[in-house]
Design an enzyme around this catalytic site. Sequence first.
Site, PDB file in Angstrom:
ATOM      1  N   GLY A 125       0.837  -1.201   0.000  1.00 37.62           N
ATOM      2  CA  GLY A 125       0.000   0.000   0.000  1.00 37.62           C
ATOM      3  C   GLY A 125       0.869   1.247   0.000  1.00 37.62           C
ATOM      4  CB  SER A 221       3.202  -3.797  -3.512  1.00 35.58           C
ATOM      5  OG  SER A 221       2.933  -2.546  -4.058  1.00 35.58           O
ATOM      6  CE1 TYR A 222       6.174   2.475   0.982  1.00 40.51           C
ATOM      7  CE2 TYR A 222       5.568   1.350   3.016  1.00 40.51           C
ATOM      8  CZ  TYR A 222       6.204   2.394   2.360  1.00 40.51           C
ATOM      9  OH  TYR A 222       6.876   3.347   3.090  1.00 40.51           O
ATOM     10  CG  ASP A 414       3.476  -4.293 -11.559  1.00 36.99           C
ATOM     11  OD1 ASP A 414       2.590  -3.438 -11.763  1.00 36.99           O
ATOM     12  OD2 ASP A 414       4.207  -4.291 -10.544  1.00 36.99           O
ATOM     13  CG  HIS A 467       1.596  -4.906  -8.291  1.00 38.31           C
ATOM     14  ND1 HIS A 467       2.841  -4.323  -8.333  1.00 38.31           N
ATOM     15  CD2 HIS A 467       1.093  -4.614  -7.063  1.00 38.31           C
ATOM     16  CE1 HIS A 467       3.069  -3.701  -7.176  1.00 38.31           C
ATOM     17  NE2 HIS A 467       2.031  -3.878  -6.389  1.00 38.31           N
TER      18      HIS A 467
END
Length: 496
Positions: A125, A221-222, A414, A467
Amino acid sequence: MENKTILAIFISVFLSTLVYQTFANKQFHALSQLYNAKLSKVSIVNTSYFETPNGLHKAKVVLPQNGQKANDKISKLPGQPYVEFNQYGGYVTVDESAGRAFYYYFVEAEKSKESLPLLLWLNGGPGCSSLAYGAMQELGPFRINSDGKTLYKNQFSWNRAANILFVESPAGVGFSYSNKSSDYETGGDKATAADNYVFLLNWLERFPEYKDREFYIAGESYAGHYVPQLAQTIVYYNLKLNKTLINLKGILIGNPTLNDETDLKGMIDYFGSHAIISDETVFAIRKYCNFSPNADTQSDKCIEAAEDIGYNIQVIDVYNIYAPLCFDGNLTKNPKKTSWRNFDPCSDFYTHAYMNRQDVQEALHANVTKLGHDWEACGGALRGWIDSSSTVLPLLKEFAKYKLRVWIFSGDIDARVPITSTKYSVSAMKLPVKTKWHPWFHQGEVAGYAQVYKGDLTLATVREAGHQVPSYQPKRALALVNHFLSGKPLVESSRR
Ligand SMILES: *[C@@H]1O[C@H](CO)[C@@H](O)[C@H](O)[C@H]1NC(C)=O
Ligand SMILES: *[C@@H]1O[C@H](CO)[C@@H](O)[C@H](O)[C@H]1NC(C)=O
Ligand SMILES: *[C@@H]1O[C@H](CO)[C@@H](O)[C@H](O)[C@H]1NC(C)=O
Ligand SMILES: *[C@@H]1O[C@H](CO)[C@@H](O)[C@H](O)[C@H]1NC(C)=O
Ligand SMILES: *[C@@H]1O[C@H](CO)[C@@H](O)[C@H](O)[C@H]1NC(C)=O
């Protein structure tokens, strides 16, 4: 334009032009909201933070967990097909005085749960739920049907390889909460690492049979920040106390945010090389934008070029540039036919409907305090993000010293945290190559490409994955995690 790094500008510019209200774009929304918060640049390599009262609390961090495990056992989720493995769900307090608790969902391995490792999964996020993505749309044992109330089995669930622990982190994400609402304004890398660590110590107290188990942390991701930062905290305390409190063996991160400068450069280059933006725009960005993580302002020409990008990417799903969009997120009376080959772009809507059902929340032992907001895949109650490390590369480098296995994977379609970014970031670490770039195979087909570096770092692509790699390529993702957990290099030959 003050106090804005180029990253913050890109995020807000993309957002102002994003018109498709798909839930996937909520990840962008959450990001923008949080990045507009004031960021202090920190070196997360500084572990002394964890000693301060604001980091790990001086108070006792491990609370008694007697009887909690039995209470957390999930007998059956609404609409669930029959399965033989155990599921648990519930809250673990991470700060008693604030009244802060993390929600977890734990699925034991389908077979050999006593010997298979324990793997923690974190989504990114910041502000996205590991239940929304990891558990229900990526690697968990079930996926949600288009009726929003029944589940079907994911035949490539990672609980065929390990016992999987999903955690909604930090407080304010999904069902995780704090009774001290100011905690929602002060999310950040440091607080998240400390809370994740306290969560784990307490969870292991609740499930003591996993205390000595081989432990791995994975995420996407984050979580490219969360995973190494949690690993660092674990290593730090193991060393400090001269005791293996948590038996961490390695980390696995997919399409991860690693290093702001190369992440951004790689994203622009990916847009250009995949004919999403013109070369003129690529050159304008290179010429007029300041990529330094310390840059405060950007020129008008840079902002104009960024707007060009927004215009061209608003019409596609940046998390998988070839995926169909969701045009009708309405639930259907009867479940649509599903196929592991074609991920349903409207899955976020089914997940949102399912997780907000009262019978589901009761079965999960979630939302026991009756929170004042809905369950959201991203965003939730989190309002601010006060520190974000501009790089985690020094941490990844440091792990070799502690014999931790580090694998980085990348779905190659992605565009949000694309392979170009990851390649630039890994190159910036300047590690010697052990096994040069080669295709890796699964069931006779090229499943991706990989390069192995000395110090046990592997970079592997997953072909034709967006992703959320296990959503789009569940078979290849399961093959990858099996190799990672066994420490065996990805197969270089096409023989089955
Ligand atoms: C490390 O962090 C502590 C606590 O946050 C801070 O007081 C100290 O100045 C930091 N040291 C360095 C070298 O950044
Ligand atoms: C938060 O407050 C509610 C209501 O007072 C209470 O039931 C709950 O236990 C508190 N949460 C924590 C983690 O202390
Ligand atoms: C660490 O613990 C081991 C035994 O578990 C002991 O042999 C060793 O001396 C300890 N090292 C320090 C620095 O206390
Ligand atoms: C979804 O449902 C709403 C409310 O019933 C309806 O107005 C709308 O037309 C539906 N959307 C599509 C694309 O069918
Ligand atoms: C928790 O329950 C309340 C009352 O049923 C509901 O209004 C709220 O949307 C729920 N929140 C979450 C995060 O599930």
